[in-house]
Design an enzyme around this catalytic site. Structure first.
Site, PDB file in Angstrom:
ATOM      1  N   LYS A   1     -39.493  22.522 -83.057  1.00 16.10           N
ATOM      2  CA  LYS A   1     -39.843  22.017 -84.180  1.00 16.10           C
ATOM      3  C   LYS A   1     -38.591  21.641 -84.969  1.00 16.10           C
ATOM      4  CE  LYS A   1     -42.189  24.320 -88.369  1.00 16.10           C
ATOM      5  NZ  LYS A   1     -42.441  25.631 -88.838  1.00 16.10           N
TER       6      LYS A   1
ATOM      7  N   SER B   1     -47.164  25.357 -90.534  1.00 14.05           N
ATOM      8  CA  SER B   1     -46.161  24.420 -90.270  1.00 14.05           C
ATOM      9  C   SER B   1     -45.770  23.782 -88.914  1.00 14.05           C
ATOM     10  CB  SER B   1     -45.171  24.534 -91.129  1.00 14.05           C
ATOM     11  OG  SER B   1     -44.468  25.415 -90.842  1.00 14.05           O
TER      12      SER B   1
ATOM     13  N   SER C   1     -46.601  30.460 -89.878  1.00 15.14           N
ATOM     14  CA  SER C   1     -46.551  28.916 -89.277  1.00 15.14           C
ATOM     15  C   SER C   1     -46.628  28.941 -87.761  1.00 15.14           C
ATOM     16  CB  SER C   1     -45.435  28.247 -89.885  1.00 15.14           C
ATOM     17  OG  SER C   1     -45.752  27.837 -91.359  1.00 15.14           O
TER      18      SER C   1
END
Lengths: 461, 72
Positions: free
Chosen positions: A81, A156, A180
């Protein structure tokens, strides 16, 4: 083996085949890079692809395997990420504010997985600063859901979920402040583990909310998450919240099954507004676990409705983190994100403290329930992935979250596929355990996975 | 003291925006009001005297199954 098949194998299987000299890390890495090239123009899951670095890493892993010096995850492709700092590699946080930031250091998690031998394919798009989806016109495009390109992949850790579902990586790391890791896992039909607060280091990962942020693995099976957790877990002096709790052998206990395991289902709160197809898949999952010998029973968490106080904590802490940039460079934030972050300035000090007190009470109540049962089971999300047309409404409200309570309490919590809705989108089961008892959570998830085939389904791309 | 059982009103949100000196346009007021209303609901329903023994510091100690606050 065909290139597409190479991109379908998991960490455990690749490791076995590498050690048996049946497959080469260079071939597997090359196949993934080619698939990213072919599919990611549409999916937008990667911000940066580090092809040369990946191939160099794969060659080194291959040599290490041959010489018997390889780490436990040698040659396994991984993508991060884009909140995780990567030395010499662009790290954007999904934001125009950091669009050119090239860190001079690695996040601790990146260092640990590199030591284990994993091969970095690149960086995966995140919602802006792990909080705000990229609206049209943003510097970065939002990732799309491989199961239906008109739907969001969740966030996210949006790129992490999308890339795993599409076979564009074998493992990924996400972060989880209010769901997330688990949300994208649920919407993309993959597995995500939010470990106990303090179990996995957050050093070198951009902050959203200090007391709620967690880091953890995402993959296509529970076993793969366990293998990654093994390399990630453990004390790190660079993270003030890091725990010195000993790290068990997560893979060793996976096959223990669920016979006699007490699984509590808290109906209140978690089933409020749950869509029928989600409820149906969840009940079917409980039947499966009962069939495997688990004792599934209903439980009550008295203070569960205090969970939305998470928003007070998260927004206040996020505002504190971003305050200077919000004042000095507000134009570099996405418009809707900027306003949500500014909402963090609207709470009083008393409200922040009261929210933390409510959190303490919730921790006590959940710990008491976990004296009666070994795990809690709930639907991860109350519905399947919404369409972009829905979420691109600037006034799209914050939904009540089934994941947020476990950010408040810090418990280890796993999301794994438990079915598909009639619209073809995945449905997810959430299992949550006692602090630092990831082993039981993973064991139950693995047992469920062995009895079902949901995690083996792939989107048509 | 916490306020009791009432939801925060749009006018209260406007006043907070003014006091905090942040730039939130009027056409986003509904979004921000909804956010604050949901976030503050459990706090406004809380009896702060009843919860007086709880410290605002969650800790995670696997060696202590009851995980009492204040222990590390």
């Amino acid at each position: 083996m065909a290139a597409a098949d190479l991109c379908d194998l998991g960490i455990a299987e690749l490791g076995r085949r590498y050690r048996g000299r049946e497959l080469s890390p260079v071939d597997v890495t090359t196949a993934h890079l080619a698939r990213i090239e072919r599919l990611d123009k549409t999916l937008n899951s990667y911000v940066t692809v580090t092809a040369e670095q990946a191939l160099a890493g794969a060659r080194a892993a291959e040599a290490a395997i041959r010489s018997g010096t390889a780490g436990p995850l040698a040659g396994i492709p991984i993508a991060y990420k884009d909140l995780y700092a990567t030395r010499g590699v662009l790290t954007t946080g999904g934001s125009a504010l950091l669009a050119d930031w090239i860190p001079d250091h690695d996040a601790t998690c990146v260092t640990r997985l590199a030591h284990a031998g994993m091969v970095m394919l690149g960086k995966l798009i995140t919602h802006e600063f792990a909080f705000g989806i990229q609206f049209p016109g943003h510097r970065f495009l939002p990732a799309r859901n491989p199961w239906n390109l008109d739907h969001m992949p969740g966030g996210s850790s949006s790129g992490s979920g999308a890339a795993l579902a599409a076979g564009l990586t074998v493992g990924a790391l996400g972060s989880d402040t209010g769901g997330s890791i688990r949300g994208p896992a649920a919407f993309c039909g993959i597995v995500g583990l939010k470990p106990t607060y303090g179990r996995v280091s957050r050093a070198g990962v951009l902050t959203l909310s200090w007391t709620l942020d967690h880091t953890g693995p995402m993959a296509r099976s529970v076993e793969d998450c366990a293998l990654m957790l093994q390399a990630l877990a453990g004390y790190d002096a660079a993270d003030p919240a890091s725990s010195r709790e000993p790290v068990p052998d997560y893979a060793a206990g996976l096959a223990g099954g669920v016979r006699g395991l007490r699984i509590g289902v808290p109906r209140d709160y978690f089933f409020h507004d749950v869509k029928p197809e989600v409820a149906e898949a969840f009940e079917s999952a409980m039947q499966t676990l009962r069939g495997l010998g688990a004792d599934v029973r209903e439980v009550t968490i008295p203070s569960i409705w205090s969970s939305p106080a998470l928003l007070v904590i998260m927004l206040t802490e996020a505002f504190a983190y971003h305050a200077r940039d919000l004042r000095e460079r507000p134009q570099l934030y996405g418009e809707v994100l900027r306003e949500k972050l500014m909402a963090g300035a609207l709470f009083t000090a008393e409200e922040y403290i009261q929210a933390q007190r409510l959190r303490a009470r919730l921790c006590e109540d959940v710990n008491q329930v976990l004296g009666e049962v070994d795990l809690l089971a709930t639907p991860t999300m109350t519905a399947t992935a919404p369409s972009f047309a829905t979420v691109f409404d600037p006034n799209f409200p914050f939904a009540r979250s089934n994941m947020a309570p476990f950010n408040m309490t810090g418990q280890p919590t796993l999301a794994l596929p438990c079915g598909f809705a009639p619209n073809g989108l995945p449905v997810s089961l959430q299992l949550s355990g006692r602090p630092f008892d990831e082993a039981t959570v993973l064991r139950a998830g693995h047992a469920y996975e062995q009895a079902t085939e949901w995690h083996t389904r792939r989107p048509s791309l | 003291m916490t306020a009791g059982n009432s939801d925060i009103t749009p006018d209260e949100v406007r006043e907070r925006i003014r006091v905090a000196r942040v730039a939130i346009p009027e056409d986003r007021l509904a979004l921000i009001h909804g956010l604050l209303r949901d976030a503050l609901k459990p706090i406004r329903q809380m009896d702060t005297r009843e919860a007086r023994t709880l410290e605002p510091a969650p800790t995670f100690d696997a060696a202590a199954p009851q995980n009492r606050h204040g222990r590390r």
